[in-house]
Write a protein that holds these residues in place. Structure first.
Motif, short mmCIF file in Angstrom:
data_model
loop_
_atom_site.label_atom_id
_atom_site.label_comp_id
_atom_site.label_asym_id
_atom_site.label_seq_id
_atom_site.Cartn_x
_atom_site.Cartn_y
_atom_site.Cartn_z
N THR B 2 1.99 1.09 -8.94
CA THR B 2 2.37 2.11 -7.96
C THR B 2 1.48 3.34 -8.04
O THR B 2 1.49 4.17 -7.15
CB THR B 2 3.82 2.56 -8.21
OG1 THR B 2 3.93 2.93 -9.58
CG2 THR B 2 4.81 1.47 -7.89
N THR B 3 0.72 3.47 -9.14
CA THR B 3 -0.07 4.68 -9.32
C THR B 3 -1.35 4.68 -8.50
O THR B 3 -2.00 5.70 -8.38
CB THR B 3 -0.46 4.85 -10.80
OG1 THR B 3 -0.94 3.60 -11.27
CG2 THR B 3 0.74 5.28 -11.60
N LEU B 4 -1.73 3.52 -7.96
CA LEU B 4 -2.91 3.48 -7.11
C LEU B 4 -2.51 3.95 -5.72
O LEU B 4 -1.47 3.55 -5.21
CB LEU B 4 -3.46 2.05 -7.02
CG LEU B 4 -4.13 1.48 -8.28
CD1 LEU B 4 -4.55 0.05 -8.03
CD2 LEU B 4 -5.32 2.32 -8.69
N THR B 5 -3.33 4.79 -5.12
CA THR B 5 -3.06 5.17 -3.74
C THR B 5 -3.30 3.94 -2.87
O THR B 5 -4.01 3.02 -3.27
CB THR B 5 -3.99 6.31 -3.31
OG1 THR B 5 -5.34 5.82 -3.33
CG2 THR B 5 -3.88 7.51 -4.23
N PRO B 6 -2.73 3.91 -1.65
CA PRO B 6 -2.93 2.72 -0.80
C PRO B 6 -4.41 2.38 -0.60
O PRO B 6 -4.79 1.22 -0.68
CB PRO B 6 -2.27 3.14 0.52
CG PRO B 6 -1.23 4.14 0.12
CD PRO B 6 -1.79 4.87 -1.07
N ALA B 7 -5.26 3.40 -0.40
CA ALA B 7 -6.69 3.13 -0.18
C ALA B 7 -7.32 2.51 -1.42
O ALA B 7 -8.11 1.57 -1.32
CB ALA B 7 -7.42 4.43 0.19
N LEU B 8 -6.95 3.00 -2.60
CA LEU B 8 -7.49 2.44 -3.84
C LEU B 8 -6.99 1.02 -4.06
O LEU B 8 -7.76 0.13 -4.44
CB LEU B 8 -7.05 3.30 -5.03
CG LEU B 8 -8.06 4.29 -5.59
CD1 LEU B 8 -7.44 5.12 -6.70
CD2 LEU B 8 -9.31 3.59 -6.12
N ARG B 10 -6.14 -1.11 -1.87
CA ARG B 10 -6.81 -2.01 -0.94
C ARG B 10 -8.23 -2.32 -1.42
O ARG B 10 -8.67 -3.47 -1.38
CB ARG B 10 -6.87 -1.36 0.45
CG ARG B 10 -7.40 -2.29 1.50
CD ARG B 10 -7.50 -1.65 2.86
NE ARG B 10 -8.52 -2.32 3.64
CZ ARG B 10 -9.24 -1.74 4.58
NH1 ARG B 10 -9.05 -0.47 4.89
NH2 ARG B 10 -10.15 -2.41 5.24
N LEU B 11 -8.93 -1.30 -1.92
CA LEU B 11 -10.29 -1.51 -2.41
C LEU B 11 -10.29 -2.44 -3.62
O LEU B 11 -11.12 -3.34 -3.71
CB LEU B 11 -10.94 -0.17 -2.77
CG LEU B 11 -12.37 -0.25 -3.32
CD1 LEU B 11 -13.30 -0.97 -2.35
CD2 LEU B 11 -12.91 1.14 -3.62
N ARG B 28 -11.95 -0.84 -12.29
CA ARG B 28 -12.99 -0.01 -12.86
C ARG B 28 -14.05 0.33 -11.80
O ARG B 28 -14.49 1.48 -11.68
CB ARG B 28 -13.65 -0.74 -14.04
CG ARG B 28 -14.54 0.13 -14.90
CD ARG B 28 -14.73 -0.49 -16.28
NE ARG B 28 -15.17 -1.88 -16.18
CZ ARG B 28 -16.45 -2.28 -16.24
NH1 ARG B 28 -17.39 -1.40 -16.41
NH2 ARG B 28 -16.76 -3.55 -16.15
N MET B 31 -12.60 2.86 -9.29
CA MET B 31 -12.56 4.22 -9.83
C MET B 31 -13.97 4.81 -9.86
O MET B 31 -14.15 6.00 -9.61
CB MET B 31 -11.97 4.23 -11.25
CG MET B 31 -10.51 3.85 -11.33
SD MET B 31 -9.43 4.89 -10.33
CE MET B 31 -9.43 6.40 -11.30
#
Lengths: 199, 199
Positions: B2-8, B10-11, B28, B31
């Motif tokens: 849950t700590t990843l933003t939606p854009a992250l 998806r990437l 990695r 980020m």
């Protein structure tokens, strides 16, 4: 290699700048991308661009967000009485993966490093103190890395936070789970003994 | 997570579809992309897209090109009397890296595989025969992979090319340089003995 078309050569070069990706892996990835469906390639390129344009910093904890506040700061289930201080957003994610902590975070975006010209003003320390002054926070856990800069930053933070009447603690150092006492370095073992807990 | 933003998130998902990239590596890389300069990220996204839109197949040899003909077919220094037949563009690049061959290529884009419904018409065999019928080509080297499909394809090609009066050869099979006789499999060793050369 003259056999790569200019577009392929450029892609190999750009992929080769990613961490841990050498020329051989970059070539393999480039050939895969070349052979992949148009949908996937479009989606990949878009998501790379989107992560850069859509990701912002949470105005409260300076973790990664989309918009003004991150998912954790928006979550009423997360206790506002505890703040875990970390160096980087990746550290926040690591703590989250442990599923142990239910409070909020504060991301410093670096550590004190006088030689590199990084003092308290270069880190997100002033907004942290503002948060603490509001009076809701009862406890602060400092989770900077256990190296020279991380320890110095922890000591500095403890010094400026304690006068605000907030309880300050540092995450425990010791032998990692699954580790060997025999092969643990002396400093870690010393810390493990110093930090021993009654059973 | 849950700590990843939606854009992250998806990437990470899109990067995770690349060969050899698991979720940890994808995170990695994501980020790194997030922290990288805007110039690099723009260039990376663009080059991914460009490789898909700008790369074409050479109308002569069906290798990778930008435009109608590839760099090798356009090069007057490369002998037009010899054609090396490979399965895929990546095989062409491997032969080029050996710096041994100075002729031209023909990329089949696959191998004969009746079970998968791939017959001669699904490969670039008809245009190959057209090239050979023009009369300039004196020699053909078949460099398909040394497995069942590759061997079958080589045999088929030899059968249809020989009547055109072109010399046909197959790349040598044997012990790879730096290999061990002791640990070489029986089939390879058999081929190495069969293909022995006088010293």
């Amino acid at each position: 290699m003259t056999t790569l078309t200019p577009a392929l050569a450029r892609l190999v070069q750009e992929l080769g700048r990613l961490p841990g990706i050498g020329e051989k892996t970059a070539t393999r990835l480039a050939m895969f991308i070349l052979g992949a469906g148009r949908d996937y390639v479009e989606s990949l390129a878009e998501s790379i661009w989107a992560v850069k344009t859509e990701t912002t910093l949470c105005q409260e904890c300076f973790g990664l967000a989309e918009g003004e506040r991150c998912a954790i700061c928006r979550d009423p289930q997360r206790s506002a009485e505890s703040i875990c201080i970390v160096e980087e957003p990746a550290d926040l994610m690591a703590v989250e993966r442990a599923h142990e902590y239910t409070g909020r975070y504060h991301v410093l975006h670096g550590v004190l490093s006088p030689l590199d010209g990084i003092g308290p003003d270069e880190l997100k320390i002033a907004p942290l103190l503002d948060r603490l002054r509001s009076g809701t926070v009862k406890e602060v856990i400092i989770a900077t890395n256990p190296n020279v800069e991380g320890e110095a930053t922890a000591l500095y933070l403890a010094k400026v936070i304690k006068p605000l009447g907030v309880q300050v603690s540092r995450i425990a150092h010791g032998i990692p789970m699954g580790g060997d006492v025999e092969y643990t370095d002396a400093v870690t073992l010393g810390r493990a003994i110093e930090g021993r807990r009654e059973m």
